[in-house]
Motif scaffolding. Structure first.
Motif, PDB file in Angstrom:
ATOM      1  N   VAL A   3       0.876  -1.166   0.000  1.00  0.00           N
ATOM      2  CA  VAL A   3       0.000   0.000   0.000  1.00  0.00           C
ATOM      3  C   VAL A   3       0.914   1.218   0.000  1.00  0.00           C
ATOM      4  N   PRO A   4       0.861   2.059  -1.025  1.00  0.00           N
ATOM      5  CA  PRO A   4       1.823   3.151  -1.127  1.00  0.00           C
ATOM      6  C   PRO A   4       1.698   4.180  -0.001  1.00  0.00           C
ATOM      7  N   ASN A   5       2.842   4.568   0.530  1.00  0.00           N
ATOM      8  CA  ASN A   5       2.990   5.631   1.518  1.00  0.00           C
ATOM      9  C   ASN A   5       2.160   5.411   2.780  1.00  0.00           C
ATOM     10  N   SER A   6       1.933   4.164   3.148  1.00  0.00           N
ATOM     11  CA  SER A   6       1.247   3.826   4.390  1.00  0.00           C
ATOM     12  C   SER A   6       2.200   3.029   5.265  1.00  0.00           C
ATOM     13  N   VAL A   7       2.009   3.147   6.576  1.00  0.00           N
ATOM     14  CA  VAL A   7       2.919   2.514   7.525  1.00  0.00           C
ATOM     15  C   VAL A   7       2.252   1.307   8.166  1.00  0.00           C
ATOM     16  N   PHE A   8       2.991   0.231   8.251  1.00  0.00           N
ATOM     17  CA  PHE A   8       2.550  -0.978   8.926  1.00  0.00           C
ATOM     18  C   PHE A   8       3.579  -1.303  10.000  1.00  0.00           C
ATOM     19  N   PHE A   9       3.101  -1.570  11.217  1.00  0.00           N
ATOM     20  CA  PHE A   9       3.981  -1.706  12.372  1.00  0.00           C
ATOM     21  C   PHE A   9       4.178  -3.155  12.779  1.00  0.00           C
TER      22      PHE A   9
ATOM     23  N   THR B 238      -8.784   3.279   8.317  1.00  0.00           N
ATOM     24  CA  THR B 238      -9.426   2.400   7.347  1.00  0.00           C
ATOM     25  C   THR B 238      -8.585   2.366   6.069  1.00  0.00           C
ATOM     26  N   PHE B 239      -8.902   1.433   5.176  1.00  0.00           N
ATOM     27  CA  PHE B 239      -8.152   1.322   3.925  1.00  0.00           C
ATOM     28  C   PHE B 239      -8.291   2.593   3.098  1.00  0.00           C
ATOM     29  N   ILE B 240      -9.459   3.191   3.093  1.00  0.00           N
ATOM     30  CA  ILE B 240      -9.693   4.433   2.329  1.00  0.00           C
ATOM     31  C   ILE B 240      -8.816   5.559   2.891  1.00  0.00           C
ATOM     32  N   GLU B 241      -8.719   5.644   4.213  1.00  0.00           N
ATOM     33  CA  GLU B 241      -7.882   6.676   4.828  1.00  0.00           C
ATOM     34  C   GLU B 241      -6.401   6.427   4.543  1.00  0.00           C
TER      35      GLU B 241
END
Length: 166
Positions: free
Chosen positions: A29-35, A79-82
């Protein structure tokens, strides 16, 4: 007195540990952070010991962040949209509320470890990453802090006073 001097000398020299973590899966997912699920090891002696971490990685389409538990909860609650909203800077590489952000694999990420729960997060800049695995090298340099030196001076002075008036 001797212990205070030895601890001060060893604290000035410091202790460095190096390690690496290989084959970390990267998100798409581009430019999103997963911890990570587990927090990093805390520095319970942060008042006495400075622990500086330098993290480097092998891909230029990936960024790393360090966040406290509250920021991680905020990002996990999106959410995925956010997450895919390109106009928002929340929980992206441009978010200023992270404890540290490393968006360049050449300079890496530098962070002074603190006490408390902190989590490492990974994100990608592009939708289709170059590879699906990330290799990370990290180095932690531990030295005596200013408060640690102050305590050693007090211990040295107390030892000197006790020896003198004994």
């Amino acid at each position: 007195m001797v212990a205070a001097v030895i601890i001060s000398i060893l604290g000035s020299i410091g202790f460095t540990t190096e390690d690496s973590v290989d084959s970390i899966p990267t998100p798409n997912v581009p430019n999103s952070v997963f911890f990570a699920d587990e927090p990093m090891q805390s520095n319970p002696l942060a008042l006495m010991i400075n622990a500086n971490a330098q993290i480097d990685w092998d891909r230029n389409d990936v960024f790393l962040v360090v966040a406290d538990a509250d920021k991680k909860s905020q990002c996990d609650g999106l959410t995925f949209i956010e997450m895919v909203n390109q106009n928002s800077e929340v929980c992206t590489s441009r978010d200023n509320e992270f404890a540290a952000v490393g968006d360049d694999n050449q300079s890496g990420l530098s962070w002074q470890a603190k006490s408390g729960e902190y989590f490492v997060g990974i994100g990608t800049f592009s939708e289709a990453p170059e590879d699906f695995e990330l290799n990370i090298d990290y180095e932690i340099d531990m030295t005596l802090s200013a408060v640690g030196y102050f305590v050693m001076v007090i211990l040295f002075a107390a030892g000197f006073t006790l020896n003198k008036y004994r």
